[in-house]
Write a protein that holds these residues in place. Sequence first.
Motif, PDB file in Angstrom:
ATOM      1  N   LEU A 231       0.863  -1.176   0.000  1.00  0.00           N
ATOM      2  CA  LEU A 231       0.000   0.000   0.000  1.00  0.00           C
ATOM      3  C   LEU A 231       0.900   1.226   0.000  1.00  0.00           C
ATOM      4  O   LEU A 231       1.538   1.553   1.002  1.00  0.00           O
ATOM      5  N   VAL A 232       0.974   1.909  -1.150  1.00  0.00           N
ATOM      6  CA  VAL A 232       1.881   3.047  -1.306  1.00  0.00           C
ATOM      7  C   VAL A 232       1.311   4.305  -0.672  1.00  0.00           C
ATOM      8  O   VAL A 232       2.016   5.058   0.013  1.00  0.00           O
ATOM      9  N   ASP A 233       0.016   4.553  -0.869  1.00  0.00           N
ATOM     10  CA  ASP A 233      -0.576   5.798  -0.381  1.00  0.00           C
ATOM     11  C   ASP A 233      -2.077   5.604  -0.187  1.00  0.00           C
ATOM     12  O   ASP A 233      -2.709   4.825  -0.914  1.00  0.00           O
ATOM     13  N   ILE A 234      -2.639   6.301   0.799  1.00  0.00           N
ATOM     14  CA  ILE A 234      -4.084   6.291   1.016  1.00  0.00           C
ATOM     15  C   ILE A 234      -4.492   7.651   1.571  1.00  0.00           C
ATOM     16  O   ILE A 234      -3.853   8.188   2.475  1.00  0.00           O
ATOM     17  N   LYS A 235      -5.531   8.223   0.993  1.00  0.00           N
ATOM     18  CA  LYS A 235      -6.066   9.518   1.407  1.00  0.00           C
ATOM     19  C   LYS A 235      -7.585   9.407   1.500  1.00  0.00           C
ATOM     20  O   LYS A 235      -8.199   8.592   0.815  1.00  0.00           O
ATOM     21  N   GLY A 236      -8.172  10.242   2.329  1.00  0.00           N
ATOM     22  CA  GLY A 236      -9.628  10.229   2.464  1.00  0.00           C
ATOM     23  C   GLY A 236     -10.191  11.621   2.616  1.00  0.00           C
ATOM     24  O   GLY A 236      -9.513  12.533   3.092  1.00  0.00           O
ATOM     25  N   ARG A 237     -11.441  11.772   2.196  1.00  0.00           N
ATOM     26  CA  ARG A 237     -12.149  13.039   2.361  1.00  0.00           C
ATOM     27  C   ARG A 237     -13.637  12.760   2.502  1.00  0.00           C
ATOM     28  O   ARG A 237     -14.140  11.736   2.029  1.00  0.00           O
ATOM     29  N   LYS A 238     -14.328  13.689   3.157  1.00  0.00           N
ATOM     30  CA  LYS A 238     -15.766  13.559   3.368  1.00  0.00           C
ATOM     31  C   LYS A 238     -16.517  14.535   2.474  1.00  0.00           C
ATOM     32  O   LYS A 238     -16.132  15.690   2.340  1.00  0.00           O
ATOM     33  N   HIS A 239     -17.598  14.037   1.876  1.00  0.00           N
ATOM     34  CA  HIS A 239     -18.526  14.881   1.128  1.00  0.00           C
ATOM     35  C   HIS A 239     -19.917  14.586   1.673  1.00  0.00           C
ATOM     36  O   HIS A 239     -20.576  13.634   1.244  1.00  0.00           O
ATOM     37  N   GLY A 240     -20.355  15.401   2.643  1.00  0.00           N
ATOM     38  CA  GLY A 240     -21.627  15.108   3.276  1.00  0.00           C
ATOM     39  C   GLY A 240     -21.541  13.792   4.021  1.00  0.00           C
ATOM     40  O   GLY A 240     -20.663  13.575   4.856  1.00  0.00           O
ATOM     41  N   ASN A 241     -22.444  12.853   3.696  1.00  0.00           N
ATOM     42  CA  ASN A 241     -22.407  11.544   4.351  1.00  0.00           C
ATOM     43  C   ASN A 241     -21.712  10.489   3.496  1.00  0.00           C
ATOM     44  O   ASN A 241     -21.860   9.294   3.715  1.00  0.00           O
ATOM     45  N   VAL A 242     -20.941  10.933   2.501  1.00  0.00           N
ATOM     46  CA  VAL A 242     -20.197  10.023   1.634  1.00  0.00           C
ATOM     47  C   VAL A 242     -18.697  10.217   1.867  1.00  0.00           C
ATOM     48  O   VAL A 242     -18.223  11.332   2.050  1.00  0.00           O
ATOM     49  N   THR A 243     -17.949   9.105   1.872  1.00  0.00           N
ATOM     50  CA  THR A 243     -16.500   9.141   2.040  1.00  0.00           C
ATOM     51  C   THR A 243     -15.829   8.706   0.741  1.00  0.00           C
ATOM     52  O   THR A 243     -16.224   7.703   0.144  1.00  0.00           O
ATOM     53  N   PHE A 244     -14.827   9.459   0.307  1.00  0.00           N
ATOM     54  CA  PHE A 244     -14.036   9.107  -0.865  1.00  0.00           C
ATOM     55  C   PHE A 244     -12.625   8.756  -0.410  1.00  0.00           C
ATOM     56  O   PHE A 244     -11.977   9.530   0.290  1.00  0.00           O
ATOM     57  N   ILE A 245     -12.161   7.554  -0.807  1.00  0.00           N
ATOM     58  CA  ILE A 245     -10.823   7.089  -0.468  1.00  0.00           C
ATOM     59  C   ILE A 245     -10.002   6.970  -1.750  1.00  0.00           C
ATOM     60  O   ILE A 245     -10.456   6.367  -2.727  1.00  0.00           O
ATOM     61  N   GLU A 246      -8.815   7.576  -1.765  1.00  0.00           N
ATOM     62  CA  GLU A 246      -7.890   7.442  -2.889  1.00  0.00           C
ATOM     63  C   GLU A 246      -6.743   6.524  -2.467  1.00  0.00           C
ATOM     64  O   GLU A 246      -6.049   6.805  -1.494  1.00  0.00           O
TER      65      GLU A 246
END
Length: 294
Positions: A231-246
Amino acid sequence: MELYTNLRAGEKGAWLSIGTYIFLSAIKLIIGYLGASEALRADGLNNSTDIISSIAVLIGLRISQRPPDENHQYGHLRAETVASLVASFIMMGVGLEVIYNSVMNIFDPVRETPSTLTIYVALGCALVMYIVYRYNLALSKKINSSALKAAAFDNRSDALVSVGTAIGIVAAIIGFPIIDSITALFIGIIIIKTAVEIFWEAVQTLTDAFDTEEIETLSALIKNVDGVIELVDIKGRKHGNVTFIEVTVTVNPYLNVWESHRITEKIESTVKRFDINCTALVHIEPHEEYSGKD
């Protein structure tokens, strides 16, 4: 579809708050005037400002349901967080007004004796607001809505204000009007504290802050996916009640496109099992030090 169904369900809580505030503010202002209670009238004015806060939450939930467009390719889900931010500002304004009025009344207490009817009205309104608070809090947890959670905490603050109003009225009737002002001061502090908590949570979301414990849990799950070497990299962000993981992972460089794609699907399904409202954006890279042996 489930996401937008949840947002529509959240509107019920906003509408409930608006309807309740309109009814209670009218009752408090009328009975406060007829019963000669300055505290109950102030509580009614407080509920009048809460109507604006609830409308802001409703607008935020409505905007959040708009599908992605050219300028908002992630959708409009953060409108819900902005609504929470607006609600926190309104709550801060109300809290500061309550504190200011209470401090002024400590130095210049009101000596008018209110009617006992105003006590029952204040307590009855507190009970109604507490029921609305419990409903909205449960609904916000069910649909994971930050805006509705903010509305619920606002409902709780208003229930406390009404209880404090009742205590102050009792004190004024028995001859201790200063207790009314002291109680109001503590209630104002509670309102400010709640507003700051909502404000901080909204700011954290809007600035892409993310829970480190959640990142650590997701990292462990992704590392255990069959085919993932590193696992080289992991990032996360919230948009309302949805989570986006890169996510960026390395795999065997000798896999074909289809096999690599299967690994991304495994990662996506693993993330979905962790959180149904979490979407993973996976980037595959060849593992440079891989020996080529399976």
